[in-house]
Design a protein around this motif. Structure first.
Motif, PDB file in Angstrom:
ATOM      1  N   LYS A 835       0.821  -1.204   0.000  1.00 52.41           N
ATOM      2  CA  LYS A 835       0.000   0.000   0.000  1.00 52.41           C
ATOM      3  C   LYS A 835       0.862   1.264   0.000  1.00 52.41           C
ATOM      4  N   SER A 836       1.945   1.210   0.827  1.00 48.02           N
ATOM      5  CA  SER A 836       2.837   2.376   0.854  1.00 48.02           C
ATOM      6  C   SER A 836       3.523   2.562  -0.491  1.00 48.02           C
ATOM      7  N   LEU A 837       3.973   1.423  -1.117  1.00 50.67           N
ATOM      8  CA  LEU A 837       4.570   1.518  -2.447  1.00 50.67           C
ATOM      9  C   LEU A 837       3.572   2.070  -3.457  1.00 50.67           C
ATOM     10  N   SER A 838       2.383   1.642  -3.318  1.00 53.63           N
ATOM     11  CA  SER A 838       1.354   2.139  -4.226  1.00 53.63           C
ATOM     12  C   SER A 838       1.170   3.643  -4.054  1.00 53.63           C
ATOM     13  N   ASP A 839       1.197   4.078  -2.782  1.00 54.69           N
ATOM     14  CA  ASP A 839       1.070   5.533  -2.557  1.00 54.69           C
ATOM     15  C   ASP A 839       2.259   6.278  -3.153  1.00 54.69           C
ATOM     16  N   ALA A 840       3.506   5.688  -2.950  1.00 55.16           N
ATOM     17  CA  ALA A 840       4.702   6.333  -3.507  1.00 55.16           C
ATOM     18  C   ALA A 840       4.646   6.370  -5.029  1.00 55.16           C
ATOM     19  N   TYR A 841       4.238   5.273  -5.606  1.00 55.08           N
ATOM     20  CA  TYR A 841       4.113   5.227  -7.064  1.00 55.08           C
ATOM     21  C   TYR A 841       3.112   6.264  -7.548  1.00 55.08           C
ATOM     22  N   TYR A 842       2.058   6.419  -6.807  1.00 54.62           N
ATOM     23  CA  TYR A 842       1.060   7.409  -7.196  1.00 54.62           C
ATOM     24  C   TYR A 842       1.631   8.823  -7.128  1.00 54.62           C
ATOM     25  N   SER A 843       2.439   9.080  -6.064  1.00 50.39           N
ATOM     26  CA  SER A 843       3.058  10.414  -5.958  1.00 50.39           C
ATOM     27  C   SER A 843       4.052  10.637  -7.085  1.00 50.39           C
ATOM     28  N   LEU A 844       4.839   9.572  -7.419  1.00 56.04           N
ATOM     29  CA  LEU A 844       5.776   9.699  -8.544  1.00 56.04           C
ATOM     30  C   LEU A 844       5.046   9.944  -9.843  1.00 56.04           C
ATOM     31  N   GLU A 845       3.955   9.284  -9.992  1.00 57.99           N
ATOM     32  CA  GLU A 845       3.157   9.517 -11.190  1.00 57.99           C
ATOM     33  C   GLU A 845       2.732  10.981 -11.269  1.00 57.99           C
TER      34      GLU A 845
END
Length: 934
Positions: A835-845
């Motif tokens: 979930k945290s990776l998903s949040d980070a990926y979303y921020s990078l996006e």
């Protein structure tokens, strides 16, 4: 010919439908014209004539009823509302409404055909303010207006009771107006009585209002005016209304007790005159009173024993009757302080007279007496001491009831009279002992005496005579009835069982043998019933449906919790053999096989004998060898699935007393052999009396104990060889040869016992294999559970191995559960990381998206910036060059000025000289330009 006639039939049907439609149109048009004349007519006579014609056609035609229901109610209701001064019009309107709501008797049609009267009832009950308008018509002075109004309300109640009950409750003083009609003229009063009877049915609020309006006083006043039980159908209607007011209504029962008491009700049972003349209506009236008394005995569902008063004074202080709150039923019944002999005599005299005239069933009277005495000491003492008849021929009331049981030809009378003894013996150990103390055998001469001589006998002697009559004539009916009474005397009373066990009956002929115990005689009758069935060649005759179950019930009650009776039963070895045959006989009913199985089980669980062949182990071995344990236990399962055992929990609801039910009660419908043979085995009145809820509960408890005891005995058989360590050693002065012989015999005995155990296990395994696929899951689980416990040696090791495996499985399960828990935690952690990776990926996006937007913006604005910057740099360089050039020019100018000044000093013409220089430079410049272009 069917093909030829088919078109003709179709044409006929079409023609019939066409004619019906044509008639419907004509009737509808005619009704419409009449309604138009009523509503829009000018002449009063013409309107009255129209309403008379409308009433006539509606009373005769279903089509007219349908047409009137579609458009006539508003017209006639407006007449009732606006034209009350015209009495004739109001009468006609009310009579027309009654005709519209009354079904036409001669109209026959399909069952699913529309019923115009029912439809009109529904339509009228839905009309706004129609009920209040009709109730207001009861205040009119005209007799026929009130009469037709009551008839109309009765028709509405008959077809749409619930809706009308709700409507009347919402109208102020609506019930009061109806109650006032009871004080009107006789015809009006009778109609109002019938109306209130329908109105009070299954409506608790209306019942309470009627009682507070004085319904009890008015009912008993009308009954008194009509002559009590000698009255006509009006008395029957009063009793029906009284029954409806008391049914399931505790407060009304309390109010009846506290206001006028029960003397008016009981006084109806008093038969006037020395000779009793019974008509059918009088019979119905008496049955109605008994039905009401039974209703009082049942009481309301919310009655609490603590707040019930058990006694109340009933009129003039002389006639009293008692009732009680039965603790097990928690029901309210109302009677008074003491049983007055006069009131009980009224019930008993009613019973005697009804029997003498043979015009009324004794069932209700006997059941009322049974309800009055059950569990109440004063009532029990009064009945026990009551004597009937006149000097010198007087006898106890219990003896008279017993004679009815033994001698009546009506099975219903016998069953109802038996209920009196059942109620008398219920929770009455003193009464049981009193009855058992009279069980003294009479000499052989008295046994063969005429039946009329039983008046001089005691209760017990008469009962024993009834038990022995079948020995001579082969008729077991009387014996069956006497056995049922004896079962009530013995139930749950060890002292009575012991006293009766000592009773011995003489043989029919002294030369045939010595006296035998009564218990053995009952088993003999059980065998005799089977032999009679075998001779007739039928699987079940009418009598055998209940004769064998009745005797089996007596034996079950007798042997239950009484080892001495079990020992006496086992004194005759053929008894067990016969029971085993009865259990295995597939031609008998499920009740006979089941009760015989219960009786065999009692010979196990209450067997204290140590004699070989009579002990519990011997009985269990006989069951295993002759029947098989699985098959034996299956008899219990079949018994529990039978009709009476499976439906024992359901209670029969109280049926309201109506004219139809009262008339049916008055008809004498004895059950004879021809009728009962056509009945189903599962639904016989005698079986219903034998297999009551208390006995069924006892059998269910015994079944569980029997299963556990038999499995325990079979799993742990009694050892025939006692192993003593000292006996295995060589005795002193014992030769080696004798010692070896003794050891050899000891080993042989043990081997034979082991072989017997192996045979037992083999038999059980075969039995289990045969019944393994029977499809009854319940029987399989129980029999397999018993088999595992029986196979001791083999299954014990299997059990140990299974225990070890189970322990290992438990450990593996615990390990797997811990690993599962760990994996669950790891999965939760990974899920959070994901979930945290998903949040980070979303921020990078998001960042990437912003950068792309900036790049796109830069792509459009970069060129202009570079051009501007280049221009700026070129401008700066140009300005620098210009500044340098200007410096150089300034220097050259200064030199030119200096040279010009020197030339002037030298006398040269400077201007001419400059012009020549300029012209020469221009020419050079042009040539240089042309060369550059080339």
């Amino acid at each position: 010919w069917p093909l030829l006639i088919a078109p003709t039939l179709i044409q006929f049907k079409r023609y019939e439908l066409y004619v019906a439609k044509w008639i419907w149109c004509l009737v509808t048009s005619y009704v419409e014209r009449l309604l138009d004349r009523i509503s829009n007519g000018v002449l009063a006579e013409d309107r009255r004539s129209a309403i008379a014609e409308l009433q006539s056609v509606v009373a005769e035609s279903c089509a007219a009823q349908l047409a009137f229901g579609a458009m006539g109610f508003p017209v006639l209701l407006s007449v009732l509302k606006d034209e009350r001064d015209d009495v004739e019009m109001v009468r006609g309107a009310l009579e027309t409404l009654v005709s519209a709501l009354t079904p036409i008797a001669h109209a026959k049609g399909p069952k699913n055909e529309v019923q115009p009267a029912l439809m009109n009832t529904d339509l009228l009950s839905r009309e706004a303010e129609s009920i209040s308008l009709l109730l207001s018509m009861l205040s009119e002075e005209d007799f026929y207006v009130r009469y037709y109004t009551l008839q109309l309300l009765t028709a509405l109640l008959t077809n749409s009771r619930n809706r009308l009950q709700e409507a009347i409750l919402t109208i102020p003083r609506g019930i009061t107006r109806l109650m006032d009609m009871l004080m009107d003229r006789e015809v009006i009063r009778n109609e109002a009585l019938l109306l209130l009877t329908y109105l009070a049915r299954e409506a608790e609020e209306i019942q309470k209002i009627l009682v507070f309006e004085g319904a009890f006083e008015k009912i008993f006043s009308i009954i008194k005016e009509e002559g009590g039980s000698d009255g006509g159908v009006v008395v029957q209607d009063c009793l029906e209304l009284l029954s409806n007011l008391l049914c399931n209504n505790t407060s009304n029962q309390v109010l009846l007790r506290e206001t006028i008491g029960f003397e008016p009700l009981i006084s109806i049972l008093k038969l006037r005159g020395s000779t009793y003349s019974f008509t059918q209506q009088k019979t119905i009236n008496l049955l109605g009173v008994l039905e009401t008394v039974s209703l009082l005995m049942m009481g309301g569902p919310e009655t609490e024993a603590g707040k019930d008063k058990l006694s109340a004074t009933m009129g003039m202080g002389s006639s009293m009757i008692i009732t009680k709150v039965h603790p097990s039923l928690n029901k309210l019944s109302r009677l008074s302080k003491n049983i007055n002999d006069s009131n009980l005599a009224k019930l008993n005299s009613t019973v005697e007279s009804l029997e003498a005239e043979k015009q009324i069933q004794l069932e209700k009277a006997f059941r009322c007496i049974g309800d009055l005495i059950v569990g109440h000491p004063k009532n029990l003492d009064a009945l026990a001491s009551k004597v009937l008849g006149e000097e010198p021929q007087v006898e106890p009331a219990l003896n008279s009831i017993l004679r009815i049981i033994l001698r009546t030809s009506s099975m219903q009378e016998s069953t109802a009279a038996d209920y009196v003894f059942k109620s008398f013996c219920e929770l009455n150990s003193d009464g049981q002992k009193m009855l058992a103390s009279t069980l003294i055998p009479q000499p052989q001469s008295m046994t063969h005496a005429p039946l009329e001589e039983d008046v001089k006998m005691s209760f017990g002697s008469m009962l024993l005579r009834g038990l022995g009559l079948s020995e001579n004539d082969g008729d077991l009916e009387t014996c069956c009835r006497a056995a049922s009474v004896l079962s009530h005397v013995l139930k749950d009373n060890t002292e009575c069982k012991e006293r009766v066990l000592r009773v011995e009956l003489e043989a029919p002929m002294p030369s045939l043998g010595t006296p035998e115990p009564l218990l053995h005689r009952m088993v003999k009758y059980l065998v005799l019933a089977s032999s009679m069935r075998g001779k007739e060649g039928k699987s079940s005759t009418s009598g055998n449906l209940y004769i064998q179950p009745t005797i089996l019930k007596l034996l079950v009650i007798w042997l239950c919790d009484y080892p001495n009776a079990v020992h006496c039963f086992l004194d005759s070895r053929p008894h067990i053999t016969y029971l085993l045959e009865l259990v295995s006989d597939s031609t008998t009913t499920v009740y006979i096989r089941g009760l015989a199985s219960i009786l065999l089980g009692l010979c196990v669980i209450y067997n204290k004998s140590i004699d070989s062949g009579k002990d519990a182990s011997s009985v269990v071995d006989a069951i295993s060898q002759k029947v098989g344990l699985t098959s034996y236990f299956l008899k219990f399962d079949n018994l529990q699935k039978s009709f009476y055992f499976s439906s024992a929990k359901t209670a029969q609801p109280h049926k309201p007393l109506t004219r139809s039910t009262a008339a049916s009660m008055a008809e004498i419908e004895d059950i004879d052999e021809n009728e009962t043979t056509g009945q189903k085995t599962e639904d016989h009145p005698m079986l219903a009396a034998i297999l009551d809820s208390q006995f069924i509960s006892t059998v269910r408890k015994l079944e569980a104990d029997i299963r556990e005891s038999i499995v325990d005995i079979y799993s742990n058989p009694k050892s025939k060889v006692t192993v003593v360590t000292t006996e295995l050693e060589q005795r002193t002065c014992e030769s080696d040869g004798d010692y070896i012989k003794r050891l050899k015999s000891f080993v042989e005995k043990q081997c034979s016992e082991i072989q017997e155990l192996l045979n037992r296990n083999a038999t059980l395994a075969e039995d289990l294999a045969k019944t393994g696929g029977s499809g009854s899951s319940r029987a399989e689980s129980r029999s397999s559970g018993g088999s595992e416990r029986v196979q001791v040696e083999v299954l014990r090791r299997d059990l140990q191995e299974a225990a070890l495996r189970l322990e290992m499985v438990k450990k593996e399960k615990a390990k797997i559960e811990s690993e599962a828990s760990m994996y669950q935690n790891l999965a939760a952690k990974m899920e959070s990381d994901l979930k945290s990776l998903s949040d980070a990926y979303y921020s990078l996006e998001q960042v990437n998206f912003n950068l792309e937007k900036e790049v796109q913006a830069l792509k459009t604005g970069d060129v202009e910036a570079i051009v501007a910057k280049a221009k700026e740099e070129a401008q700066k360089e140009h300005e620098a060059e210009e500044s340098d050039l200007f410096v150089c020019l300034g220097q050259e100018q200064s030199k030119v000025e200096k040279l010009s000044a020197r030339l002037l000093e030298l006398g040269e013409d400077v201007e001419k000289l400059l012009e020549g220089i300029v012209d020469g430079n221009d020419t050079d410049l042009l040539e240089d330009g042309e060369e550059e272009e080339d």
